[in-house]
Design a protein around this motif. Structure first.
Motif, mmCIF file in Angstrom:
data_model
loop_
_atom_site.group_PDB
_atom_site.id
_atom_site.type_symbol
_atom_site.label_atom_id
_atom_site.label_comp_id
_atom_site.label_asym_id
_atom_site.label_seq_id
_atom_site.Cartn_x
_atom_site.Cartn_y
_atom_site.Cartn_z
ATOM 1 N N HIS A 370 0.817 -1.219 0.000
ATOM 2 C CA HIS A 370 0.000 0.000 0.000
ATOM 3 C C HIS A 370 0.851 1.270 0.000
ATOM 4 O O HIS A 370 0.429 2.302 -0.541
ATOM 5 C CB HIS A 370 -0.932 -0.004 1.215
ATOM 6 N N LYS A 394 -5.505 -0.536 2.546
ATOM 7 C CA LYS A 394 -5.207 -0.092 3.905
ATOM 8 C C LYS A 394 -6.258 -0.534 4.915
ATOM 9 O O LYS A 394 -6.410 0.077 5.973
ATOM 10 C CB LYS A 394 -5.082 1.435 3.934
ATOM 11 N N SER A 400 -6.178 4.595 9.592
ATOM 12 C CA SER A 400 -7.000 4.901 8.418
ATOM 13 C C SER A 400 -8.477 4.712 8.748
ATOM 14 O O SER A 400 -8.937 3.585 8.966
ATOM 15 C CB SER A 400 -6.610 3.995 7.238
ATOM 16 N N ASN A 404 -10.800 7.562 4.797
ATOM 17 C CA ASN A 404 -9.440 7.444 4.261
ATOM 18 C C ASN A 404 -9.310 6.213 3.374
ATOM 19 O O ASN A 404 -8.644 6.254 2.323
ATOM 20 C CB ASN A 404 -8.417 7.361 5.391
ATOM 21 N N PHE A 408 -8.406 6.319 -0.597
ATOM 22 C CA PHE A 408 -7.272 5.555 -1.130
ATOM 23 C C PHE A 408 -7.723 4.715 -2.316
ATOM 24 O O PHE A 408 -7.040 4.661 -3.354
ATOM 25 C CB PHE A 408 -6.694 4.656 -0.039
ATOM 26 N N GLU A 411 -8.395 6.965 -5.400
ATOM 27 C CA GLU A 411 -7.135 7.384 -6.029
ATOM 28 C C GLU A 411 -6.486 6.228 -6.776
ATOM 29 O O GLU A 411 -5.935 6.403 -7.872
ATOM 30 C CB GLU A 411 -6.181 7.930 -4.969
#
Length: 439
Positions: A370, A394, A400, A404, A408, A411
């Protein structure tokens, strides 16, 4: 930094699962940032289930200390001179504990001497290739192995390093740290499907860095393999304090395997011990291990209870060990894994390999940690057409939160789309610990 946050994977099973037709006789794999060689061990252990195939594992780690640890963990699983339970507990203590038992410390001294000779090719290791490293990197690797021996004999104060990290992290909450640990366990980890990790195990590890414990033997010697920035300075060594993980733990690599009927009465330590023991047995014997073998190595009377041991005193002084003469050089043998070769590459490989024609479209399977996702654009050109790329998520990181995790994933999807990768399946942040893509 020192361990992964997703279960060990059988790479051949992953490939077969997606019905990719590769040449039966050869498979080239690239593993980036796994930290602990768990995927290699799992694939080695399961190789008897498939037709004979040559598998080349290309491994990249961000530091030479991680390379040294990976080699040590592989050596522990492949060495034929160790008993099954003996090797299993050596592995788990070195892998995840700040303090180790004296017997494990002596094994680590012996192995460090042997592995330093492998780096200089004084001893030939048939399953390991370090030729991609420059001579200065090999010298640094040798210095790391030598430092481990020195640090064990001098018993570096790793518990003090650990406590300094906790104080720096929690600041004014340090005096109420037990409440912080309980919150992270109940409100985050339990909600993400961590069934066998007990509160006592997690809290104990957060306090002092000891993840795996047994009734037999007391962990009192420092584990120097958890230190980084090790450098030789004149006739001695310098190192940085502990800078690894202090919030999540090394529980996720070997305790998130498929659950069995009696797993509800087992600790994370018991599950990890079983899975490592199973891997080692299958590597050595090329057949599955029955439950009776596991039972023969475990006291079933303690499975229904929680093992609690006294928190070590970080201020206690330990005796110094004298550095003995090197008498271990010739006393080493490994399981013959002739169809498997492990090649370690320097971290610079990530930026230079896409400019070398011999690596373009070379790899059938790529796995990325990650914290290495920013390297995706450098790695996609190395993947074969229809090759598989797995990216660690994650999910099991305490720091996290759900938003979050989703950010992630969003993205990651954007990066994959820009690099013309397609999702093999939709990514669910509550269920999946890796994202699967194909080229």
């Amino acid at each position: 930094m020192w361990w992964g946050y997703s279960p060990a994977l059988d790479i051949q099973s992953e490939i077969n699962k997606h019905e990719i037709n590769y040449a039966d006789e050869y498979l080239e794999v690239l593993i980036v940032g796994a930290s602990d060689a768990r995927h290699i061990l799992k694939t080695l252990a399961s190789s008897y289930l498939y037709n004979d195939r040559i598998i080349i594992y290309n491994v990249i780690e961000s530091t030479l200390e991680q390379v040294a640890r990976s080699i040590l963990l592989l050596n522990t699983c492949l060495e034929t001179n160790l008993g099954l339970q003996e090797a299993t507990r050596y592995y788990l203590e070195i892998f995840g504990n700040t303090l180790i038992r004296p017997a494990t410390a002596k094994y680590l001294i012996k192995s460090s001497k042997q592995l330093s000779d492998i780096v200089t090719t004084t001893i030939d290791c048939p399953w390991l290739n370090l030729e991609q490293f420059m001579y200065k990197d090999r010298d640094q690797l040798q210095a790391i192995f030598k430092y481990w021996e020195y640090a064990i004999c001098n018993n570096i104060p790793i518990l003090e390093y650990w406590d300094q990290r906790i104080r720096k992290s929690l600041k004014t909450r340090y005096d109420y740290r037990e409440g912080v640990f309980d919150w992270d366990y109940h409100m985050i980890l339990k909600s993400r499907g961590i069934s066998n990790l007990t509160l006592q195990e997690y809290r104990f590890w957060r306090n002092n860095g000891i993840a795996f414990s047994w009734l037999e033997g007391e962990p009192i010697r420092s584990n120097p393999t958890l230190l980084n920035n090790i450098m030789q300075y004149n006739s001695g060594y310098v190192h940085y304090t502990y800078s690894g993980d202090i919030t999540n733990g090394p529980f996720f690599c070997w305790t998130l395997q498929e659950e069995r009927n009696n797993d509800k009465i087992c600790r994370a330590t018991d599950i990890a011990e079983r899975e490592i023991m199973k891997c080692m047995y299958e590597i050595m014997n090329q057949k599955s291990m029955c439950e009776e073998i596991i039972a023969a190595h475990r006291d079933s009377s303690i499975l229904n209870g929680t093992l609690v041991i006294e928190t070590p005193n970080k201020e206690m002084k330990q005796e110094l060990w004298k550095k003995g003469k090197n008498k271990y050089k010739s006393n080493i043998s490994w399981k013959n894994v002739k169809n498997h070769k492990i090649i370690f590459h320097p971290i610079t490989f990530l930026s230079t390999s896409k400019h070398k024609t011999e690596y373009i479209g070379r790899f059938d399977f790529i796995w990325i940690a990650h914290n290495m996702v920013e390297q995706l654009s450098n790695l996609v050109p190395l993947l074969k057409e229809k090759g598989i790329m797995l990216v660690e998520l994650k999910k099991y990181l305490v720091e996290s939160r759900n938003e979050n995790l989703q950010n992630f994933v969003n993205e990651l999807k954007s990066m994959a789309q820009r690099n013309r990768l397609r999702e093999i399946n939709d990514i669910n942040i509550k269920e999946h610990y890796v994202a699967r893509f194909s080229k």
